[in-house]
Design a protein around this motif. Structure first.
Motif, mmCIF file in Angstrom:
data_model
loop_
_atom_site.group_PDB
_atom_site.id
_atom_site.type_symbol
_atom_site.label_atom_id
_atom_site.label_comp_id
_atom_site.label_asym_id
_atom_site.label_seq_id
_atom_site.Cartn_x
_atom_site.Cartn_y
_atom_site.Cartn_z
ATOM 1 N N TRP A 88 39.788 23.958 46.337
ATOM 2 C CA TRP A 88 40.317 23.893 44.969
ATOM 3 C C TRP A 88 40.138 25.243 44.297
ATOM 4 C CZ3 TRP A 88 36.857 24.853 40.926
ATOM 5 C CH2 TRP A 88 35.498 24.716 41.231
ATOM 6 N N CYS A 89 40.901 25.458 43.251
ATOM 7 C CA CYS A 89 40.724 26.661 42.424
ATOM 8 C C CYS A 89 41.036 26.303 40.974
ATOM 9 C CB CYS A 89 41.596 27.816 42.907
ATOM 10 S SG CYS A 89 43.368 27.525 42.821
ATOM 11 N N LEU A 90 40.390 27.023 40.072
ATOM 12 C CA LEU A 90 40.600 26.843 38.633
ATOM 13 C C LEU A 90 40.645 28.203 37.959
ATOM 14 C CD1 LEU A 90 38.292 23.934 37.349
ATOM 15 C CD2 LEU A 90 40.782 23.946 37.482
ATOM 16 N N GLY A 91 41.499 28.319 36.951
ATOM 17 C CA GLY A 91 41.585 29.557 36.186
ATOM 18 C C GLY A 91 42.297 29.318 34.876
ATOM 19 N N ILE B 128 41.506 33.901 38.003
ATOM 20 C CA ILE B 128 40.937 32.900 38.898
ATOM 21 C C ILE B 128 39.425 32.901 38.682
ATOM 22 C CG2 ILE B 128 40.681 32.111 41.271
ATOM 23 C CD1 ILE B 128 43.561 32.084 40.335
ATOM 24 N N HIS B 129 38.910 31.866 38.027
ATOM 25 C CA HIS B 129 37.483 31.805 37.751
ATOM 26 C C HIS B 129 36.688 31.226 38.920
ATOM 27 C CE1 HIS B 129 37.991 33.174 33.736
ATOM 28 N NE2 HIS B 129 38.499 32.057 33.250
ATOM 29 N N PHE B 130 37.265 30.237 39.605
ATOM 30 C CA PHE B 130 36.564 29.584 40.713
ATOM 31 C C PHE B 130 37.545 29.299 41.839
ATOM 32 C CE2 PHE B 130 34.365 28.330 36.815
ATOM 33 C CZ PHE B 130 33.065 28.700 37.111
ATOM 34 N N GLU B 131 37.087 29.513 43.054
ATOM 35 C CA GLU B 131 37.869 29.203 44.257
ATOM 36 C C GLU B 131 36.876 28.766 45.327
ATOM 37 O OE1 GLU B 131 39.802 32.329 46.861
ATOM 38 O OE2 GLU B 131 41.543 31.600 45.718
ATOM 39 N N LYS B 132 36.888 27.486 45.667
ATOM 40 C CA LYS B 132 35.932 26.929 46.623
ATOM 41 C C LYS B 132 36.692 26.206 47.728
ATOM 42 C CE LYS B 132 32.581 28.133 43.828
ATOM 43 N NZ LYS B 132 31.816 29.373 44.108
ATOM 44 N N ILE C 3 47.324 38.876 38.650
ATOM 45 C CA ILE C 3 46.253 37.914 38.870
ATOM 46 C C ILE C 3 44.935 38.671 38.790
ATOM 47 C CG2 ILE C 3 45.142 36.384 40.536
ATOM 48 C CD1 ILE C 3 47.882 35.594 41.542
ATOM 49 N N ASN C 4 44.062 38.206 37.922
ATOM 50 C CA ASN C 4 42.740 38.797 37.728
ATOM 51 C C ASN C 4 41.752 37.985 38.558
ATOM 52 O OD1 ASN C 4 40.069 39.173 36.667
ATOM 53 N ND2 ASN C 4 40.916 40.002 34.779
ATOM 54 N N ARG C 5 41.143 38.649 39.544
ATOM 55 C CA ARG C 5 40.194 37.956 40.421
ATOM 56 C C ARG C 5 38.751 38.401 40.166
ATOM 57 N NH1 ARG C 5 42.258 34.583 44.031
ATOM 58 N NH2 ARG C 5 40.369 34.700 45.306
ATOM 59 N N GLU C 6 38.507 38.807 38.942
ATOM 60 C CA GLU C 6 37.167 39.089 38.443
ATOM 61 C C GLU C 6 36.483 40.227 39.192
ATOM 62 O OE1 GLU C 6 35.131 35.288 38.056
ATOM 63 O OE2 GLU C 6 36.251 34.898 36.208
ATOM 64 N N GLN C 7 35.167 40.339 39.037
ATOM 65 C CA GLN C 7 34.430 41.531 39.454
ATOM 66 C C GLN C 7 33.713 41.340 40.777
ATOM 67 O OE1 GLN C 7 33.340 38.711 37.559
ATOM 68 N NE2 GLN C 7 32.995 40.011 35.808
ATOM 69 N N ASP C 8 33.159 42.449 41.297
ATOM 70 C CA ASP C 8 32.390 42.349 42.547
ATOM 71 C C ASP C 8 30.884 42.389 42.316
ATOM 72 O OD1 ASP C 8 31.525 45.131 42.441
ATOM 73 O OD2 ASP C 8 33.478 45.699 43.221
ATOM 74 N N LEU C 9 30.448 42.654 41.087
ATOM 75 C CA LEU C 9 29.030 42.655 40.719
ATOM 76 C C LEU C 9 28.199 43.648 41.526
ATOM 77 C CD1 LEU C 9 28.477 38.806 40.251
ATOM 78 C CD2 LEU C 9 28.919 40.525 38.478
ATOM 79 N N GLY C 10 28.867 44.662 42.075
ATOM 80 C CA GLY C 10 28.148 45.671 42.841
ATOM 81 C C GLY C 10 27.845 45.276 44.270
ATOM 82 N N ASN D 83 49.054 42.342 41.751
ATOM 83 C CA ASN D 83 50.385 41.845 41.435
ATOM 84 C C ASN D 83 50.511 40.420 41.960
ATOM 85 O OD1 ASN D 83 51.721 43.897 40.027
ATOM 86 N ND2 ASN D 83 52.174 45.012 41.906
ATOM 87 N N ARG D 84 50.935 39.521 41.097
ATOM 88 C CA ARG D 84 51.105 38.136 41.530
ATOM 89 C C ARG D 84 52.036 38.056 42.739
ATOM 90 N NH1 ARG D 84 54.778 34.757 41.740
ATOM 91 N NH2 ARG D 84 56.166 36.192 40.658
ATOM 92 N N GLU D 85 53.126 38.808 42.694
ATOM 93 C CA GLU D 85 54.104 38.749 43.771
ATOM 94 C C GLU D 85 53.520 39.246 45.095
ATOM 95 O OE1 GLU D 85 58.739 40.042 44.720
ATOM 96 O OE2 GLU D 85 57.796 40.587 42.805
ATOM 97 N N ASP D 86 52.644 40.276 45.025
ATOM 98 C CA ASP D 86 52.010 40.768 46.248
ATOM 99 C C ASP D 86 51.197 39.669 46.923
ATOM 100 O OD1 ASP D 86 53.077 43.265 45.824
ATOM 101 O OD2 ASP D 86 51.217 44.157 45.087
ATOM 102 N N LEU D 87 50.406 38.943 46.125
ATOM 103 C CA LEU D 87 49.573 37.892 46.695
ATOM 104 C C LEU D 87 50.403 36.701 47.156
ATOM 105 C CD1 LEU D 87 46.400 37.828 44.412
ATOM 106 C CD2 LEU D 87 46.940 39.283 46.364
ATOM 107 N N ALA D 88 51.521 36.483 46.487
ATOM 108 C CA ALA D 88 52.382 35.360 46.857
ATOM 109 C C ALA D 88 53.156 35.625 48.142
ATOM 110 C CB ALA D 88 53.355 35.045 45.720
ATOM 111 N N MET D 89 53.533 36.877 48.378
ATOM 112 C CA MET D 89 54.393 37.197 49.521
ATOM 113 C C MET D 89 53.633 37.776 50.710
ATOM 114 S SD MET D 89 57.143 36.100 48.298
ATOM 115 C CE MET D 89 58.225 36.574 49.639
#
Length: 316
Positions: A212-215, A226-230, A257-264, A125-131
């Protein structure tokens, strides 16, 4: 120019105009199924693209010495699907919408359909991450508070003028990690963010770029991926700060907010779970029974979540 199947061509930047509209309307929110998500990892998976007779797209690739294909937008006829399944080792990233529509028919025809848990996208949830409210986020809040009390960090919208600053952060990140990881894709994303339709932010401490981050939007604007966060992790708590600050900056119509996968990766899986995902974007693999020697074992749905396209989790 996208050739007609069975001809394929490499995925190039000029294919965006043809791909972007259809990919942008996909409902499930699979993070790979955007033009940026495909283009930036075109070399990693040797993506090639073709247009089926009905006008829909098929994308081929290679992973761990096995060939696969994607059907991001629509399933073809049964005969053409059979042809693809004999041509490639398996189908990858079948969406949950497609699985609901076609799984029974595919299994009746002898195909094996498996959940690809390692590639489930994590939804928050966007609000969860924001708060960061509640006991579950106590440690995250402490890290953010510690960072804020130690540093005055400014968030600035990503623009062409800030590419150089973001590249400097990326280089420090690469040196600190000692491995390239997704360095090439991240650099490509920074240098072509406008044509790829990416948006994000750069973070500064005393005018020094430190993160920075990009998505981009997904699922008809319901999600933001969120594709990249460095970041320069010499600043303790900076990743937690960026995570919260960017969530706060997003428009409220982005519910998830979709923060992609963990790839195992078990460490990455645990880290993603600490942010309390409310669900997953499920992905499936389809195997021909004669080529299923490397197929995974069938998986139950994640214990943390129940059924549904957005798999709701408990609040404990």
């Amino acid at each position: 120019m996208i050739p007609t199947y069975p001809e394929f061509a490499p995925l190039e930047l000029d294919a965006r105009e043809a791909l972007y509209p259809n990919l942008n309307l996909l409902p499930d929110g699979i993070s790979e199924f955007t033009f940026a998500g495909l283009y930036l990892f075109r070399h990693t998976y040797n993506y090639r693209i073709s247009r089926l007779p009905d006008g829909n797209l098929v994308i081929s690739g290679h992973r761990r010495e096995k060939s696969f294909f994607y059907l991001p937008c629509c399933f073809p006829s049964v005969d053409l699907f059979d042809k693809l399944m004999h041509q490639y080792d398996y189908m990858r990233h079948m969406s949950e919408t497609q699985a609901n529509q076609h799984r029974i028919e595919l299994e009746a025809r002898g195909y094996l359909v498996f959940e690809d848990r390692d590639n489930f996208d994590y939804l928050y949830n966007r609000e969860d991450l924001a708060m960061l409210n509640g006991r579950a986020y106590h440690k995250k809040r402490n890290l953010v508070n510690g960072f804020v009390s130690s540093y005055s960090c400014e968030q600035r919208a990503f623009t062409k003028a800030r590419i150089k600053d973001a590249l400097a952060v990326l280089e420090e990140w690469r040196t600190a990690k000692g491995v390239d990881g997704d360095y090439a894709a991240a650099r490509d994303a920074l240098e072509h963010f406008e044509v790829l339709g990416l948006r994000g932010a750069v973070y500064y401490i005393e005018n020094e770029p430190v993160g920075w981050c990009l998505g981009e939007p997904l699922a008809k604007g319901k999600m933001f991926a969120i594709h990249f966060e460095k970041a320069c992790d010499r600043f303790k708590g900076i990743y937690q700060f960026i995570n919260q600050a960017f969530a706060q900056s997003l428009a409220k119509h982005y519910r998830y907010i979709n923060r992609e996968q963990d790839l195992g990766d078990e460490g990455l899986r645990q880290a993603k779970m600490t942010y309390r995902p409310v669900g997953f974007v499920k992905k499936y693999m389809v195997f021909h029974p004669d080529r299923a020697d490397f197929a995974p074992q069938p998986l139950e749905p994640p214990a943390e979540c129940g059924p549904g396209t957005v798999h709701e989790c408990s609040d404990d």
